[in-house]
Design a protein around this motif. Structure first.
Motif, PDB file in Angstrom:
ATOM      1  N   THR A  70      70.173  99.529  65.106  1.00 12.74           N
ATOM      2  CA  THR A  70      69.476  98.249  64.998  1.00 12.74           C
ATOM      3  C   THR A  70      69.955  97.482  63.764  1.00 12.74           C
ATOM      4  O   THR A  70      70.178  96.268  63.821  1.00 12.74           O
ATOM      5  CB  THR A  70      67.939  98.477  64.921  1.00 12.74           C
ATOM      6  OG1 THR A  70      67.545  99.084  66.146  1.00 12.74           O
ATOM      7  CG2 THR A  70      67.190  97.175  64.747  1.00 12.74           C
ATOM      8  N   GLN A 114      64.329  95.509  71.078  1.00 16.92           N
ATOM      9  CA  GLN A 114      63.951  96.804  71.629  1.00 16.92           C
ATOM     10  C   GLN A 114      62.552  96.764  72.253  1.00 16.92           C
ATOM     11  O   GLN A 114      62.306  97.385  73.261  1.00 16.92           O
ATOM     12  CB  GLN A 114      63.960  97.787  70.447  1.00 16.92           C
ATOM     13  CG  GLN A 114      63.868  99.227  70.785  1.00 16.92           C
ATOM     14  CD  GLN A 114      64.282 100.085  69.581  1.00 16.92           C
ATOM     15  OE1 GLN A 114      64.677  99.580  68.540  1.00 16.92           O
ATOM     16  NE2 GLN A 114      64.196 101.382  69.732  1.00 16.92           N
ATOM     17  N   ASP A 194      69.397  95.271  71.943  1.00 22.81           N
ATOM     18  CA  ASP A 194      68.973  96.474  71.232  1.00 22.81           C
ATOM     19  C   ASP A 194      68.038  97.309  72.107  1.00 22.81           C
ATOM     20  O   ASP A 194      66.860  97.017  72.216  1.00 22.81           O
ATOM     21  CB  ASP A 194      68.266  96.076  69.930  1.00 22.81           C
ATOM     22  CG  ASP A 194      67.943  97.291  69.065  1.00 22.81           C
ATOM     23  OD1 ASP A 194      68.341  98.421  69.436  1.00 22.81           O
ATOM     24  OD2 ASP A 194      67.305  97.103  68.015  1.00 22.81           O
ATOM     25  N   GLU A 195      68.556  98.347  72.697  1.00 20.79           N
ATOM     26  CA  GLU A 195      67.785  99.223  73.595  1.00 20.79           C
ATOM     27  C   GLU A 195      66.890  98.388  74.513  1.00 20.79           C
ATOM     28  O   GLU A 195      65.664  98.555  74.517  1.00 20.79           O
ATOM     29  CB  GLU A 195      66.958 100.208  72.769  1.00 20.79           C
ATOM     30  CG  GLU A 195      67.830 101.002  71.806  1.00 20.79           C
ATOM     31  CD  GLU A 195      67.274 102.383  71.497  1.00 20.79           C
ATOM     32  OE1 GLU A 195      66.666 102.976  72.407  1.00 20.79           O
ATOM     33  OE2 GLU A 195      67.459 102.860  70.387  1.00 20.79           O
TER      34      GLU A 195
HETATM   35 MG    MG Z   1      66.830 100.816  66.634  1.00 23.89          MG
END
Ligand code: MG
Ligand code: ATP
Ligand code: SF4
Length: 352
Positions: A70, A114, A194-195
């Motif tokens: 991240t 995320q 991010d994810e």
């Molecule tokens: Mg992360």
């Protein structure tokens, strides 16, 4: 993205044109103590990354929790100021660009977060959330913002009628779609995701991944895709970089990475990827990792992976292995890599 199921197909190398290049990228978060707030140490979250991202490709960054994924994403999108190193986007050095100068770049480089719950303001309507980038960038759209936002909602598989609704009225998958719509508003060139599906039910992860892929084709997007395990990005990556404790330990074309991984840590990560073939699974279980990831405040010297590596020798504790190209397009940072061309180490054969 490349979604072929047969791994014998070489991952595409989209245009060959470089969009982003990162050299020696470092981010240390200072640790301050006492009344005087003196710096007593630093979290070495990202510690010297080198990579390039080609136009149109999906470049994945993979590694365990806390390895700096991240932080890397936030550095690339300039939400964080780098401690050292250089970031070049479309030939321009953007490493320390001032807020004023960076404004146009904010259109080109966007981030999907995320957490689809935390990243949407619960007090704002979907219309306000998705339309916010137009307001921030003072962008006028043909037919007005409302029309543009409704088109974006349709594009991500939501209904234009959702315009006046609030985030809490949606499921996790739909909220991530709202986030994606907002990201697309200014027609970015690069998206750092991010994810994007890790907080979602497994049953809807594929839908969101497919959406990202459709959007990539439609808008010529380039993705930096962040994931903590190799299975999520298995079918969507063109190239994959594996991170461990703030460093890249291996970068390769998707097929090479999954079929002939060279870094012991990559092999260990691959052992977490479910494989139907039990014989192969049995072989992989033998290389499962021991212990926890050490702290990035005081990482192990030389090769950071030596405290968990079953191949570690004395040199691994004293000399840092550089990230070297050991096969075409395949870089590894290890003194004793696996699957070297010409070597006799067996392939792991995790494809399929
Ligand atoms: Mg992360
Ligand atoms: N603002 C901050 N201040 C201090 N330390 C930070 C900060 N942000 C991140 N860190 C630390 O930097 C390291 C890398 O964090 P980062 O969030 O980049 O990891 P990650 O790979 O994204 O992990 P995850 O998979 O859990 O999301 C961690 O040790 C984290 O605690
Ligand atoms: S350099 Fe040594 S400790 Fe590090 S991954 Fe390679 S073999 Fe393991």
């Amino acid at each position: 993205m490349t979604t072929t199921d047969t791994d014998s197909t070489a991952a595409k190398s989209p245009t060959g044109e470089e969009l982003l290049s990162v050299t020696g990228l470092v981010k240390h978060f200072p640790i301050r103590r006492g009344v005087l707030q003196r710096q007593t140490g630093a979290v070495q979250a990202v510690d010297g990354l080198d990579f390039t991202v080609t136009k149109g490709e999906t470049f994945s960054l993979v590694g365990e929790s806390g390895c700096g994924k991240t932080t890397t994403g936030r550095l690339l999108t300039r939400l964080l100021e780098p401690t050292a190193g250089k970031i070049v986007f479309e030939g321009r050095d953007i490493t320390h660009m001032s807020e004023g100068k960076i404004r146009p770049l904010r259109k080109d480089v966007q981030m999907i977060f995320q957490d689809p719950y935390g990243s949407l303001n619960p007090r704002h309507t979907v219309g306000k959330i998705v339309g916010a980038p137009y307001k921030l960038q003072h962008v006028k759209t043909e037919g007005g913002t409302k029309k543009a936002v409704q088109e974006l909602l349709e594009l991500v598989g939501l209904s234009p009628e959702h315009y006046n609704r609030y985030p809490h009225e949606f499921s996790g998958g739909q909220r991530q779609r709202i986030g994606i719509a907002r990201t697309l508003a200014l027609r970015p060139k690069l998206i750092v995701a991010d994810e994007p599906v890790s907080a979602l039910d497994v049953s809807i992860q594929a839908q969101v991944v497919n959406l990202l892929e459709d959007l990539q084709n439609e808008f010529d997007l380039t993705y930096v895709m962040i994931a903590h395990d190799l299975s999520v990005v298995r079918h969507v990556s063109d190239r994959v970089a594996v991170m461990y404790l703030g460093k890249i330990v291996e970068i390769a074309d998707r097929v090479d990475l999954y079929e002939t991984p060279m870094h012991p840590y990559t092999l260990a990560l691959l052992s977490a990827v479910p494989i139907p073939d039990t014989k192969r699974r049995a072989r992989q279980e033998r290389i499962r990792l021991q212990g926890d990831v050490p702290s990035p405040i005081n990482p192990p010297p030389a090769c950071r992976f030596h405290t968990r590596c079953w191949k570690a020798q004395d040199i691994c504790k004293t000399v840092e292995p550089p990230l070297l190209q050991l096969a075409p397009g395949h870089q590894t940072a290890c003194h004793f890599p696996e699957n070297q061309p010409g070597g006799d180490a067996p392939k792991t054969g995790t494809a399929g």
